[in-house]
Write a protein that holds these residues in place. Sequence first.
Motif: not given
Length: 343
Positions: A268, A271, A342-343
């Motif tokens: 997160h 990102q 989004s990863h």
Amino acid sequence: MNALAQQVLCGPLPAAVQDSPLATRLITADLTVWLETLAHDLPAAEIAQAFTRRFAAHASAGLSRADAMCLQHAYAAALLSTVGDPAAPHRAGRNSPATDAAHLMRILTQVMAAAERDPAFVRPHPSVGSHTPSSSTPHRPSSQTARWCLATSFADGDIREALRAFRTANPDALIAVAGVHMTVFTTRPPTNTAVLGPHGLVPVVNGDTTRAARRAALAAVIARYYGTDVKEEDATPLLAAVDLPAAEREAYTVRCLGALHTAEGNRHLLQTLAVYLAHNQCTAAAARSLYIHRHTLAYRLRAITAITSLDLDTPFDRMRAEMALLLGNADCWSTPRRRGASH
């Protein structure tokens, strides 16, 4: 032959072909003509004659001119990936010449010209793109040698409509699709490329289609990261960086990002860094894009600085972070991911 036919059947095909009960028989017969053409290096007049008979069969099966042309692209792509390999079991004959993109393009160009002139197709296929080939205005490429190579990756989903629109606008294109990735060779700068999304475009130098395909793939990596089309001459230093050996790319990424890159629990934050840089360090825009509060974004940015020691307020550290993010996504023909996704 059966393997080639299955390869074509499993690829993106026009709906009229997929729905036809004669699809397998039609494709097998078409491939037989293609292999004969390759094996005997037929002159243009004999190629036109042979494929005119095939187009009559297409029309009898209810296919439109555009459907028949899409099929020819599918055959050329399948042959390029199998017959072009000297060790492949589908070679037309033991003494057949090896098939490369330039050879296939010469044949495909002649086949496309025959299809555009063929009177068997009495009604044109509805246009999906900006241009629909017509039998009264046949396409006449200035050369039968590949001059441009384009590479792109599609997001998950049905790519048939985009392919049909692109093929309609570029009837001389030699198109190879592998999963969500597409490589195209054309004799002139391709048109209606917007339907493909971000892509890489490079010239074919001295007929070296292998090098061009590699350079276009590298440009496509940069294109999908930045979400914009990339030409080789506009990104030469970046192409060299993306083309580094995987170990060197990984070492640089780890050196710049550290645990931000290596620890799964920090995805997160990775990102967040990508989105923050993509929005030119605008806190409000980045927070909106991430659907988080600005205070949350500020907390994450402090965590990123603590982990990486990067000072994003300095140009050099920003450049290092940007390059590390690009190289971290630089595996050619990996699953495409838009910048900030989004990863």
